[in-house]
Write a protein that holds these residues in place. Structure first.
Motif, PDB file in Angstrom:
ATOM      1  N   HIS A  25       0.787  -1.302   0.115  1.00 34.84           N
ATOM      2  CA  HIS A  25       0.169  -0.007   0.171  1.00 34.84           C
ATOM      3  C   HIS A  25       0.834   1.215   0.115  1.00 34.84           C
ATOM      4  CE1 HIS A  25       0.831  -0.540   4.153  1.00 34.84           C
ATOM      5  NE2 HIS A  25       0.208   0.328   4.582  1.00 34.84           N
ATOM      6  N   HIS A  34       1.482   3.818   2.169  1.00 31.17           N
ATOM      7  CA  HIS A  34       1.847   4.498   3.219  1.00 31.17           C
ATOM      8  C   HIS A  34       3.346   4.882   3.164  1.00 31.17           C
ATOM      9  CE1 HIS A  34      -2.217   3.739   5.297  1.00 31.17           C
ATOM     10  NE2 HIS A  34      -2.306   4.460   4.555  1.00 31.17           N
ATOM     11  N   HIS A  93       6.044   2.353   3.905  1.00 33.53           N
ATOM     12  CA  HIS A  93       5.981   1.068   3.123  1.00 33.53           C
ATOM     13  C   HIS A  93       6.526   1.490   1.711  1.00 33.53           C
ATOM     14  CE1 HIS A  93       4.002  -1.508   6.062  1.00 33.53           C
ATOM     15  NE2 HIS A  93       3.371  -0.217   6.361  1.00 33.53           N
ATOM     16  N   HIS A 107      -7.698  -1.206   5.614  1.00 34.82           N
ATOM     17  CA  HIS A 107      -6.637  -0.205   6.096  1.00 34.82           C
ATOM     18  C   HIS A 107      -6.428   0.806   5.086  1.00 34.82           C
ATOM     19  CE1 HIS A 107      -2.775   1.048   8.297  1.00 34.82           C
ATOM     20  NE2 HIS A 107      -2.183   0.870   6.940  1.00 34.82           N
ATOM     21  N   ASP A 121      -0.165  -3.876   5.828  1.00 35.69           N
ATOM     22  CA  ASP A 121      -0.684  -3.661   6.875  1.00 35.69           C
ATOM     23  C   ASP A 121      -2.181  -4.096   6.966  1.00 35.69           C
ATOM     24  OD1 ASP A 121       1.513  -2.292   7.853  1.00 35.69           O
ATOM     25  OD2 ASP A 121       0.703  -0.262   7.482  1.00 35.69           O
TER      26      ASP A 121
END
Ligand SMILES: [Zn+2]
Length: 260
Positions: free
Chosen positions: A79, A81, A84, A176, A195
């Motif tokens: 993802h 974020h 990451h 998430h 996550d």
């Protein structure tokens, strides 16, 4: 602009490298606040290596990888974020789900107050700086920004990623974030979960989070024959622990409002 925070120590080894076995290496960033110390998984295959996520982008990850492997891995982002995807721009190939805002990432910041405001995390007691050291002298944490990576393939639910001697199947598991994915090795039951699930409080109130979808994701995840989870944060865990985490999450999310 002058940095206003106190000088941080310079560390030679920004990354912590843990060899799991001959095909799997865990890389994380111990000098980063625990909420942002994410797991980067180097998965070595016969024909292709994968990097599942790639950390904050503060240290020089390509230089570290050059010591670990003689070919550049393909980055798969679970993802978008910052903890990451921060280093993804430094790689030629980055794959991600089309619903994830990888190419126009949110701002991202190493300043606790700024990041808390961006992420709606005001309830967390964050320090003014989210790193406790710097990778080289002169590194200015306030200059941190997320740069868009070179997305060369969109991954969708059911896609198979062939490494030659093993294959990983993409699972789209929103909640998430809208385009959160996990990679599942059906042959040995390994789940790289990002996550979607890890052994701590799961964050379902971030911008882009969706609790209803998260509950559906968790129920779907319980049906997968997972043997071991290699998560986006913290230690790996087995199926028994996975089921406990899933059941606790679903129970609290479906509990009548008013509890907390
Ligand atoms: Zn996340």
């Amino acid at each position: 602009m002058m940095a206003t925070h106190p000088a941080l120590p310079v560390v030679q080894d920004w990354f912590r490298v843990t060899a799991i076995d001959s095909t799997l290496t865990l890389i994380d960033e111990p000098h980063v606040h625990e909420l942002l110390d994410a797991n980067t998984w180097l998965v070595r295959g016969r024909d292709r290596d994968l990097l599942v996520d790639c950390g904050l982008g503060v240290g020089d990850l390509p230089a570290l990888l050059a010591q670990l492997t003689d070919r550049e891995p393909t980055v798969v982002l679970t993802h978008a974020h910052l903890d990451h995807m921060g280093a993804a721009h430094a790689f030629a190939h980055c794959w991600a789900h089309p619903l994830e805002a990888v190419e126009s990432p949110e701002l991202g910041s190493l300043l606790g107050s700024v990041w808390a405001a961006q992420g709606g995390l005001q309830d967390f007691d964050l320090p003014s700086l989210l790193i406790s050291a710097v990778p080289h002298a002169g590194y200015d944490p306030s200059s941190y920004e997320l740069r868009p990576p070179h997305v060369t393939r969109h991954l969708r639910d059911g896609d198979r990623i062939d490494l030659g001697d093993r294959a990983l199947t993409v699972r789209h598991l929103p909640g998430h974030s809208p385009g959160s994915i996990a990679l599942f090795d059906e042959a040995d039951g390994t789940l790289f979960s990002g996550d979607v699930v890890y052994d701590d409080v799961l964050l379902d109130e971030l911008p882009g989070s969706d609790r209803e979808k998260y509950v559906h994701t968790m129920k779907r995840l319980r049906e997968l024959p997972v043997r071991i989870v290699r998560p986006g944060h913290g230690p790996s865990f087995d199926r028994q622990r996975l089921c406990r985490i899933i059941d606790a999450y679903v129970a609290s999310a479906e509990a009548p409002a008013g509890g907390s």
